[in-house]
Design a protein around this motif. Structure first.
Motif, PDB file in Angstrom:
ATOM      1  N   VAL A   9       0.411  12.905   2.192  1.00  0.00           N
ATOM      2  CA  VAL A   9       0.545  12.072   1.004  1.00  0.00           C
ATOM      3  C   VAL A   9       0.155  12.926  -0.187  1.00  0.00           C
ATOM      4  CG1 VAL A   9      -0.280   9.997  -0.162  1.00  0.00           C
ATOM      5  CG2 VAL A   9      -0.017  10.004   2.326  1.00  0.00           C
ATOM      6  N   SER A  10       1.122  13.101  -1.079  1.00  0.00           N
ATOM      7  CA  SER A  10       0.830  13.903  -2.263  1.00  0.00           C
ATOM      8  C   SER A  10      -0.046  13.108  -3.215  1.00  0.00           C
ATOM      9  CB  SER A  10       2.129  14.302  -2.967  1.00  0.00           C
ATOM     10  OG  SER A  10       2.697  13.162  -3.588  1.00  0.00           O
ATOM     11  N   SER A  11      -0.626  13.777  -4.170  1.00  0.00           N
ATOM     12  CA  SER A  11      -1.464  13.088  -5.150  1.00  0.00           C
ATOM     13  C   SER A  11      -0.635  12.098  -5.971  1.00  0.00           C
ATOM     14  CB  SER A  11      -2.183  14.083  -6.054  1.00  0.00           C
ATOM     15  OG  SER A  11      -1.245  14.873  -6.755  1.00  0.00           O
ATOM     16  N   VAL A  12       0.634  12.418  -6.212  1.00  0.00           N
ATOM     17  CA  VAL A  12       1.516  11.515  -6.953  1.00  0.00           C
ATOM     18  C   VAL A  12       1.753  10.246  -6.141  1.00  0.00           C
ATOM     19  CG1 VAL A  12       3.839  11.213  -7.914  1.00  0.00           C
ATOM     20  CG2 VAL A  12       2.621  13.367  -8.245  1.00  0.00           C
ATOM     21  N   ASP A  13       2.013  10.421  -4.826  1.00  0.00           N
ATOM     22  CA  ASP A  13       2.212   9.260  -3.964  1.00  0.00           C
ATOM     23  C   ASP A  13       0.951   8.407  -3.891  1.00  0.00           C
ATOM     24  OD1 ASP A  13       4.853   9.887  -3.368  1.00  0.00           O
ATOM     25  OD2 ASP A  13       4.313  11.055  -1.593  1.00  0.00           O
ATOM     26  N   LYS A  14      -0.203   9.047  -3.846  1.00  0.00           N
ATOM     27  CA  LYS A  14      -1.456   8.302  -3.795  1.00  0.00           C
ATOM     28  C   LYS A  14      -1.640   7.471  -5.065  1.00  0.00           C
ATOM     29  CE  LYS A  14      -6.356   8.637  -2.795  1.00  0.00           C
ATOM     30  NZ  LYS A  14      -6.435   7.214  -2.791  1.00  0.00           N
ATOM     31  N   ILE A  15      -1.309   8.047  -6.205  1.00  0.00           N
ATOM     32  CA  ILE A  15      -1.403   7.310  -7.464  1.00  0.00           C
ATOM     33  C   ILE A  15      -0.456   6.108  -7.428  1.00  0.00           C
ATOM     34  CG2 ILE A  15      -0.905   7.425  -9.944  1.00  0.00           C
ATOM     35  CD1 ILE A  15      -1.927  10.376  -9.790  1.00  0.00           C
ATOM     36  N   ARG A  16       0.747   6.317  -6.904  1.00  0.00           N
ATOM     37  CA  ARG A  16       1.711   5.212  -6.803  1.00  0.00           C
ATOM     38  C   ARG A  16       1.173   4.108  -5.890  1.00  0.00           C
ATOM     39  NH1 ARG A  16       6.650   9.129  -6.047  1.00  0.00           N
ATOM     40  NH2 ARG A  16       7.094   9.579  -8.232  1.00  0.00           N
ATOM     41  N   ILE A  17       0.613   4.484  -4.761  1.00  0.00           N
ATOM     42  CA  ILE A  17       0.053   3.507  -3.826  1.00  0.00           C
ATOM     43  C   ILE A  17      -1.076   2.741  -4.492  1.00  0.00           C
ATOM     44  CG2 ILE A  17      -1.271   3.253  -1.680  1.00  0.00           C
ATOM     45  CD1 ILE A  17       0.403   5.682  -0.623  1.00  0.00           C
ATOM     46  N   ASP A  18      -1.976   3.437  -5.186  1.00  0.00           N
ATOM     47  CA  ASP A  18      -3.076   2.778  -5.889  1.00  0.00           C
ATOM     48  C   ASP A  18      -2.549   1.828  -6.961  1.00  0.00           C
ATOM     49  OD1 ASP A  18      -4.885   4.095  -4.314  1.00  0.00           O
ATOM     50  OD2 ASP A  18      -5.397   5.609  -5.817  1.00  0.00           O
ATOM     51  N   LYS A  19      -1.491   2.227  -7.650  1.00  0.00           N
ATOM     52  CA  LYS A  19      -0.910   1.390  -8.704  1.00  0.00           C
ATOM     53  C   LYS A  19      -0.308   0.118  -8.098  1.00  0.00           C
ATOM     54  CE  LYS A  19       0.547   0.429 -12.853  1.00  0.00           C
ATOM     55  NZ  LYS A  19      -0.337  -0.339 -13.677  1.00  0.00           N
ATOM     56  N   ILE A  20       0.360   0.265  -6.965  1.00  0.00           N
ATOM     57  CA  ILE A  20       0.937  -0.906  -6.283  1.00  0.00           C
ATOM     58  C   ILE A  20      -0.176  -1.859  -5.869  1.00  0.00           C
ATOM     59  CG2 ILE A  20       2.107  -1.668  -4.173  1.00  0.00           C
ATOM     60  CD1 ILE A  20       3.818   0.954  -4.448  1.00  0.00           C
ATOM     61  N   ARG A  21      -1.267  -1.313  -5.319  1.00  0.00           N
ATOM     62  CA  ARG A  21      -2.398  -2.160  -4.930  1.00  0.00           C
ATOM     63  C   ARG A  21      -2.986  -2.870  -6.142  1.00  0.00           C
ATOM     64  NH1 ARG A  21      -4.893   2.305  -1.102  1.00  0.00           N
ATOM     65  NH2 ARG A  21      -3.767   1.810   0.787  1.00  0.00           N
ATOM     66  N   GLU A  22      -3.124  -2.148  -7.248  1.00  0.00           N
ATOM     67  CA  GLU A  22      -3.678  -2.724  -8.472  1.00  0.00           C
ATOM     68  C   GLU A  22      -2.768  -3.850  -8.988  1.00  0.00           C
ATOM     69  OE1 GLU A  22      -4.264  -1.276 -13.035  1.00  0.00           O
ATOM     70  OE2 GLU A  22      -4.804   0.143 -11.464  1.00  0.00           O
ATOM     71  N   ASP A  23      -1.455  -3.608  -9.000  1.00  0.00           N
ATOM     72  CA  ASP A  23      -0.507  -4.623  -9.455  1.00  0.00           C
ATOM     73  C   ASP A  23      -0.561  -5.852  -8.554  1.00  0.00           C
ATOM     74  OD1 ASP A  23       0.292  -2.986 -11.501  1.00  0.00           O
ATOM     75  OD2 ASP A  23       2.129  -2.319 -10.514  1.00  0.00           O
ATOM     76  N   LYS A  24      -0.671  -5.615  -7.246  1.00  0.00           N
ATOM     77  CA  LYS A  24      -0.745  -6.717  -6.288  1.00  0.00           C
ATOM     78  C   LYS A  24      -1.985  -7.565  -6.559  1.00  0.00           C
ATOM     79  CE  LYS A  24       0.604  -6.775  -1.522  1.00  0.00           C
ATOM     80  NZ  LYS A  24       0.534  -6.098  -0.249  1.00  0.00           N
ATOM     81  N   ASN A  25      -3.119  -6.918  -6.807  1.00  0.00           N
ATOM     82  CA  ASN A  25      -4.356  -7.634  -7.095  1.00  0.00           C
ATOM     83  C   ASN A  25      -4.281  -8.347  -8.439  1.00  0.00           C
ATOM     84  OD1 ASN A  25      -5.576  -6.913  -4.700  1.00  0.00           O
ATOM     85  ND2 ASN A  25      -6.495  -5.072  -5.557  1.00  0.00           N
ATOM     86  N   ASN A  26      -3.654  -7.733  -9.433  1.00  0.00           N
ATOM     87  CA  ASN A  26      -3.548  -8.360 -10.746  1.00  0.00           C
ATOM     88  C   ASN A  26      -2.673  -9.601 -10.706  1.00  0.00           C
ATOM     89  OD1 ASN A  26      -5.296  -6.832 -12.241  1.00  0.00           O
ATOM     90  ND2 ASN A  26      -3.754  -5.346 -12.840  1.00  0.00           N
ATOM     91  N   ASN A  27      -1.717  -9.661  -9.788  1.00  0.00           N
ATOM     92  CA  ASN A  27      -0.887 -10.848  -9.672  1.00  0.00           C
ATOM     93  C   ASN A  27      -1.718 -12.054  -9.262  1.00  0.00           C
ATOM     94  OD1 ASN A  27       1.448  -9.577 -10.452  1.00  0.00           O
ATOM     95  ND2 ASN A  27       2.079  -9.087  -8.373  1.00  0.00           N
ATOM     96  N   ARG A  28      -2.831 -11.835  -8.602  1.00  0.00           N
ATOM     97  CA  ARG A  28      -3.708 -12.925  -8.186  1.00  0.00           C
ATOM     98  C   ARG A  28      -4.741 -13.251  -9.253  1.00  0.00           C
ATOM     99  NH1 ARG A  28      -6.317 -10.923  -3.167  1.00  0.00           N
ATOM    100  NH2 ARG A  28      -7.509 -12.815  -3.402  1.00  0.00           N
ATOM    101  N   TRP A  29      -4.850 -12.417 -10.283  1.00  0.00           N
ATOM    102  CA  TRP A  29      -5.834 -12.614 -11.338  1.00  0.00           C
ATOM    103  C   TRP A  29      -5.401 -13.802 -12.189  1.00  0.00           C
ATOM    104  CZ3 TRP A  29      -6.817  -8.578 -15.750  1.00  0.00           C
ATOM    105  CH2 TRP A  29      -7.967  -8.905 -16.455  1.00  0.00           C
ATOM    106  N   ILE A  30      -6.272 -14.772 -12.344  1.00  0.00           N
ATOM    107  CA  ILE A  30      -5.970 -16.007 -13.053  1.00  0.00           C
ATOM    108  C   ILE A  30      -5.599 -15.753 -14.512  1.00  0.00           C
ATOM    109  CG2 ILE A  30      -6.969 -18.201 -13.827  1.00  0.00           C
ATOM    110  CD1 ILE A  30      -6.194 -18.085 -10.844  1.00  0.00           C
ATOM    111  N   LYS A  31      -6.114 -14.690 -15.106  1.00  0.00           N
ATOM    112  CA  LYS A  31      -5.785 -14.394 -16.514  1.00  0.00           C
ATOM    113  C   LYS A  31      -4.274 -14.345 -16.716  1.00  0.00           C
ATOM    114  CE  LYS A  31      -6.339 -11.025 -20.191  1.00  0.00           C
ATOM    115  NZ  LYS A  31      -6.806  -9.708 -20.560  1.00  0.00           N
ATOM    116  N   ASN A  32      -3.545 -13.888 -15.708  1.00  0.00           N
ATOM    117  CA  ASN A  32      -2.095 -13.768 -15.807  1.00  0.00           C
ATOM    118  C   ASN A  32      -1.384 -15.105 -15.635  1.00  0.00           C
ATOM    119  OD1 ASN A  32      -2.340 -10.999 -16.186  1.00  0.00           O
ATOM    120  ND2 ASN A  32      -2.331 -10.606 -14.006  1.00  0.00           N
ATOM    121  N   ASN A  33      -2.086 -16.124 -15.138  1.00  0.00           N
ATOM    122  CA  ASN A  33      -1.494 -17.436 -14.932  1.00  0.00           C
ATOM    123  C   ASN A  33      -2.612 -18.482 -14.932  1.00  0.00           C
ATOM    124  OD1 ASN A  33       0.380 -19.408 -14.402  1.00  0.00           O
ATOM    125  ND2 ASN A  33       0.384 -19.044 -12.199  1.00  0.00           N
TER     126      ASN A  33
END
Length: 102
Positions: A9-33
């Motif tokens: 896993v390249s560092s770029v791929d790791k950043i992408r994976i972390d970003k996907i996880r962050e986006d997934k968690n933010n979708n559950r954040w009540i501030k967004n809805n």
């Protein structure tokens, strides 16, 4: 003779994976809805809670739906239950209970 290829896993791929996880968690954040006052009132009635829904909504909206421990609020119903339980035997206004200037 076959060689086993070990995927890396390249560092770029790791950043992408972390970003996907962050986006997934933010979708559950009540501030967004965030819940509406009507939703809060309906849940209060459904569960027979003793809580000031206007205060609850103002409190968490003003704080960007971050709780007292600094965590993103993901379940407003759970927070309502917690606040109602904390308030059960305390007749002081929320501003006195939580040190909020009103």
């Amino acid at each position: 003779h076959t060689t086993d290829i070990v995927p890396t896993v390249s560092s770029v791929d790791k950043i992408r994976i972390d970003k996907i996880r962050e986006d997934k968690n933010n979708n559950r954040w009540i501030k967004n809805n965030p819940p509406t006052l009507e939703q809060l009132e309906a849940y209060k009635t459904e569960k027979s809670l003793s809580i000031d829904c206007v205060w609850f909504l103002d409190y968490f909206t003003t704080g960007d739906w971050i709780d007292a421990k600094g965590n993103k609020v993901k379940n407003w119903k759970q927070k309502m239950l917690t606040h109602a339980k904390m308030n059960f035997n305390d007749d002081r206004p929320p501003s006195e209970k939580f040190g909020i200037e009103g």
